[in-house]
Enzyme design. Sequence first.
Site, PDB file in Angstrom:
ATOM      1  N   SER A  71       0.808  -1.223   0.000  1.00  0.00           N
ATOM      2  CA  SER A  71       0.000   0.000   0.000  1.00  0.00           C
ATOM      3  C   SER A  71       0.841   1.274   0.000  1.00  0.00           C
ATOM      4  CB  SER A  71      -0.930   0.011   1.216  1.00  0.00           C
ATOM      5  OG  SER A  71      -0.187  -0.137   2.415  1.00  0.00           O
ATOM      6  N   ASP A 220      -4.947   6.675  10.133  1.00  0.00           N
ATOM      7  CA  ASP A 220      -4.612   5.329  10.625  1.00  0.00           C
ATOM      8  C   ASP A 220      -3.226   5.273  11.256  1.00  0.00           C
ATOM      9  OD1 ASP A 220      -2.895   5.409   8.433  1.00  0.00           O
ATOM     10  OD2 ASP A 220      -4.040   3.971   7.255  1.00  0.00           O
ATOM     11  N   HIS A 223      -0.227   4.995   7.025  1.00  0.00           N
ATOM     12  CA  HIS A 223      -0.005   5.377   5.635  1.00  0.00           C
ATOM     13  C   HIS A 223       0.306   6.868   5.512  1.00  0.00           C
ATOM     14  CE1 HIS A 223      -2.443   1.646   5.320  1.00  0.00           C
ATOM     15  NE2 HIS A 223      -1.560   1.398   4.352  1.00  0.00           N
TER      16      HIS A 223
END
Length: 245
Positions: A71, A220, A223
């Site tokens: 990601s 979060d 990221h």
Amino acid sequence: MLKNNQLLIHINHISQKVFLKFCCIFLLIFMFSCKQDTSKKATTLETTTSKTETNQTENSSVKTIVFFGDSLTAGYGLEDVNDAFPGIIQQKIDSLQLNYSIVNSGVSGETTSGGKNRIDWVLNQKPTIFILELGANDGLRGVPLKQSKENLQDIIDAVKEKYPETIIVLAGMQIPPNMGQEYTTEFKNMFPDLATRNDLYLIPFLLENVGGISDLNQKDGIHPTKEGHQILAKNVWTVLKPILK
């Protein structure tokens, strides 16, 4: 009456000769036209083939950099994937007019096992430079590091076996001490160990100056934001730039 018939026969004979001459002349003109048309077609074909070969040569001169990751590479949570660090690297390359094209092969949630399963498909196109950014999800999930290390080694081996001349860059990663200090330390050391063993270029820590800094990460806390990716790109560029030149 006989003379008239003889005259008619003579006239018909002359007419036939004229007709035959006309047919011969027409046939010659037709044959010449066909030959000329064929010549034009051949010239057009040669020109088209030449242009195609030139375009193929120009396209083949473009070198490819594959970012193979999770990601972080994919730019999770960003509105525009071009704001992820591989896209920023492409902008830097373009500004320097270097003949490289970036392929972003990042998949959110990807583990080293998942990367191992899809590496053959990614290698359908030869990369000049292959940047391997995997392992973070293994660490966050507590995957046994022996398994993670073997998967990364298999990916490296697959690239080297198919394209021995491809330059491989390994992105180092670190994780919070949630899994215990021993696991955390072993995880951190896994990347320089692999780089040394395989003679790879190493980005010491992809998330340097970003990891753990709330303002540079999304809600979060994992990221990076758009601004965070600018720093990731800088961390990558420090290692990549000398290779390109």
